[in-house]
Design an enzyme around this catalytic site. Structure first.
Site, short mmCIF file in Angstrom:
data_model
loop_
_atom_site.label_atom_id
_atom_site.label_comp_id
_atom_site.label_asym_id
_atom_site.label_seq_id
_atom_site.Cartn_x
_atom_site.Cartn_y
_atom_site.Cartn_z
N PHE A 27 -91.11 -39.97 16.91
CA PHE A 27 -91.66 -40.59 18.11
C PHE A 27 -93.03 -39.95 18.36
O PHE A 27 -93.17 -38.72 18.35
CB PHE A 27 -90.73 -40.38 19.30
CG PHE A 27 -91.17 -41.15 20.52
CD1 PHE A 27 -91.09 -42.54 20.52
CD2 PHE A 27 -91.66 -40.52 21.63
CE1 PHE A 27 -91.51 -43.28 21.62
CE2 PHE A 27 -92.08 -41.25 22.75
CZ PHE A 27 -92.00 -42.62 22.73
N ASP B 87 -84.87 -33.84 17.25
CA ASP B 87 -84.94 -34.66 18.46
C ASP B 87 -83.81 -35.68 18.40
O ASP B 87 -83.72 -36.46 17.43
CB ASP B 87 -86.31 -35.35 18.52
CG ASP B 87 -86.49 -36.23 19.77
OD1 ASP B 87 -85.47 -36.64 20.37
OD2 ASP B 87 -87.65 -36.51 20.12
N TYR C 254 -81.82 -40.64 29.48
CA TYR C 254 -81.96 -41.95 30.15
C TYR C 254 -81.69 -43.12 29.22
O TYR C 254 -81.69 -44.25 29.65
CB TYR C 254 -83.33 -42.10 30.83
CG TYR C 254 -84.54 -41.80 29.98
CD1 TYR C 254 -84.97 -42.71 29.03
CD2 TYR C 254 -85.24 -40.62 30.14
CE1 TYR C 254 -86.09 -42.43 28.25
CE2 TYR C 254 -86.36 -40.34 29.37
CZ TYR C 254 -86.78 -41.24 28.42
OH TYR C 254 -87.88 -40.97 27.65
N LYS C 255 -81.49 -42.83 27.92
CA LYS C 255 -81.19 -43.91 26.99
C LYS C 255 -79.67 -44.09 26.91
O LYS C 255 -79.06 -44.58 27.85
CB LYS C 255 -81.80 -43.56 25.62
CG LYS C 255 -83.32 -43.48 25.63
CD LYS C 255 -83.84 -43.08 24.24
CE LYS C 255 -85.35 -42.89 24.24
NZ LYS C 255 -86.07 -44.17 24.37
N ARG D 282 -86.39 -55.02 18.71
CA ARG D 282 -85.41 -53.96 18.64
C ARG D 282 -84.24 -54.24 19.59
O ARG D 282 -84.46 -54.64 20.73
CB ARG D 282 -86.11 -52.65 19.04
CG ARG D 282 -85.29 -51.42 18.88
CD ARG D 282 -86.13 -50.19 19.18
NE ARG D 282 -86.29 -49.99 20.62
CZ ARG D 282 -86.64 -48.83 21.19
NH1 ARG D 282 -86.88 -47.76 20.45
NH2 ARG D 282 -86.76 -48.73 22.50
#
Lengths: 397, 397
Positions: B113, B184, B209-210, B356
């Site tokens: 990321f 990560d 939060y995912k 996605r």
């Protein structure tokens, strides 16, 4: 003229409590619960990911920054909220140091909040052994602003004593000696009038859970003078500070102006609560707040000194040298504070012997001051603090 | 056996929406609103500053860490929550580098990321020009773990393609070459089974939060292997990571174990929402979640490939190489995604041409998959995406 009865009515204060610790954690704005609830149900719940645009979440960090800016003399677009104060101290100090790469000294004082010193200690350790954090006594700061100082980093209002630094004079002196300034406004924003623009400050940071009443863990903020905003490089170079965060480029390019001081995803629940708190601030004028704060602290000092001879004033007697708090020294201050809290007067204790009381005109009035002193006098004069249950040290923040 | 009907009932999902973007922002747990409301009214409102002890706020960062730890093979006391993922990446990378002071290279890949790369770029710039961030193609990582690599920093599951790295093999290879690892888990925690202990990982970071459903801006977390926890020095050395935060010493002394990775005041509103989300995770077993996730992604791929020949699978076809998302390449992917969202199927778009879709068994089932494909097929086969209103690029996260 600020209507302080109206602002007081905007807080949910518990029955029977006199809260003189708004300098640690401000109370609950009465609209905050519903605001956060609505944000959760209608925005997070219904809009889901689209809330970042549709509900304006992505714009909150700078929108809140502008609202805070009004209170501290910062132009619109010069403040962004996010992270914690410690992180923002690191970011400001690192950016400031990069503006003076030829110098290796950060000057601060022993009255600074320890976390500011810790963060810079960690930063300088990364930068190399030729960097130095020079910590002097608060009264010796001016004399130590020498031509090897890269960054002058100070907290304007001392968290223990409430003693204020002269932001304008010290910033001028720093600039005259080629240093960049970082001011921590933790006990200034919402406490005293601050004029970042007028004082020509370079960087400032602060928190929003004290006088600004944003709630436990509310975000911090960072100010960068507009003249520096496109030059300062954030060491904490996160994607939301990127020029084009959603291009997902592999290389970092800092965004425009204050936007580059964003790091990661902003905490929207906390920011929503802070928005509710800022609505109350919109009802207030800082000059009125300051005038009222001085009335309250003067009254408190006069009454306590008359009633409690064992308490020694630690805060400056001159209100112009004092923030919006009053501190007294008492060897059994921890126990005395516990006894006070048990009687419904909440202040706090700072090691080793400081009893600290914050005065926050938005919701504290003369009657509160008189009531608090009455209870304090009873505790002191009858040694009610001298009980085993008040002497067990526990963690307080 | 995890009861996925029961977990689905624990979320407030909007009517008529099929939400395949839980890999960006998880939906609202149905108890979260009340939990946060209660925390605000009863804790913040009534306890005020004393909430830090009385309501257990100060313990939340590690308590939540332990709950997350159960899902990713981390021992109790090895994770603390707080800050944002970008900040935790910086902290982990800085700490990892200090464990190999003789080496100057951080190895990562172009599938990481971007913010992870940006943060390390900023860190290395501070550390000096002899440091290097070496970014290779994901498939070349193993071949590039050479004896000059100080830190191997990877995101386990690629945010665009869902391609998984072999955490165990790469960690072993890194260790064999004397490198420290930072993983990560942004697209791993709550998405796939992770065994940090079994893989002998050194540092790991992630967001909540995912897949974990903590809400917009929910805190990040950091894991430090217990064998390193008392040796790793946090570069972000904030007061709450100090051995004795409330002694207010001027010098930093790192706290014990994972506690030292705390920085500043934790965001209690966000952490309360996350607590509600973790209650749902307590109902789930990661092996069941993984099995169900594979069923859902296999079904989605089969159906889409049958119905939409223009979409080219980007994710690995082998489910064992794939996280809990499926991505397709389509040149007009942005417009197609907008058209899908307008029809109530929410996925997301990642530049330049990736559509996605995240699959989250806690609240997505076969019926959702079938329903989403039906709408997608209609949009693709009738070129419904080819409308001006779907082509205006706007910021999405």
């Amino acid at each position: 003229m600020t209507d302080f009865a109206a602002t007081k009515a905007m807080f949910d204060l518990p029955e029977g409590i006199i809260y003189l610790d708004g300098n640690s954690l401000g109370p609950l704005p009465s609209t905050a619960g519903k605001r956060v609830n609505d944000m959760m149900a209608k925005e997070w719940g219904q809009m889901l990911i689209t809330g970042w645009n549709k509900a304006g979440w992505m714009a909150l960090p700078t929108a809140l920054g502008d609202r805070i800016g009004r209170l501290i003399g910062a132009a619109p677009g010069s403040i962004v909220t996010g992270d914690t104060l410690s992180i923002k101290v690191y970011q400001a100090a690192a950016s400031a140091l990069e503006l003076r790469p030829d110098r290796k000294v950060v000057l601060s004082d022993s009255g600074n909040f320890p976390s500011d010193l810790y963060m810079v200690e960690g930063l300088l350790r990364s930068l190399g052994s030729d960097y130095e954090l020079r910590v002097v006594a608060p009264e010796d700061v001016a004399a130590n602003i020498t031509e090897d100082v890269a960054v002058l980093m100070l907290t304007e209002v001392d968290y223990r004593s409430g003693r204020m630094h002269d932001m304008k004079a010290l910033t001028e002196l720093a600039h005259a000696n080629g240093a960049v300034t970082v001011w921590d406004l933790a006990h200034s924003a919402g406490a005293i009038p601050v004029d970042l623009t007028g004082c020509n400050v370079d960087f400032a940071v602060g928190c929003t859970y004290k006088y600004l009443n944003g709630g436990p863990g509310a975000p911090a903020f960072i100010y960068v003078a507009p003249r520096l905003a496109d030059r300062a490089r954030p060491a904490l170079s996160g994607w939301l500070g990127h020029e084009a965060p959603f291009a997902f480029d592999l290389d970092y390019r800092p965004g425009t102006g204050i936007e580059r001081m964003r790091v990661g995803t902003p905490p929207i629940l906390q920011m929503t609560a802070l928005s509710a708190a800022m609505d109350i601030w919109d009802m207030a004028d800082m000059a009125d707040v300051r005038a009222k704060s001085i009335e309250l602290t003067e009254l408190f000092i006069a009454r306590v000194e008359a009633a409690c001879p064992e308490l020694e004033l630690v805060s400056p007697r001159d209100p112009n040298q004092r923030g919006s708090q009053v501190s007294f020294r008492f060897d059994d201050g921890y126990a005395a504070m516990q006894a006070l809290i048990a009687r419904g007067v909440i202040g706090d204790f700072r090691a080793p012997n400081i009893m600290r009381f914050g005065f926050t005109p938005l919701y504290i009035d003369e009657q509160d001051v008189e009531g608090a002193v009455e209870i304090l006098a009873d505790i002191m004069n009858n040694r009610l603090w001298d009980a085993p249950e008040y002497k067990v040290q526990q963690r307080v923040t």
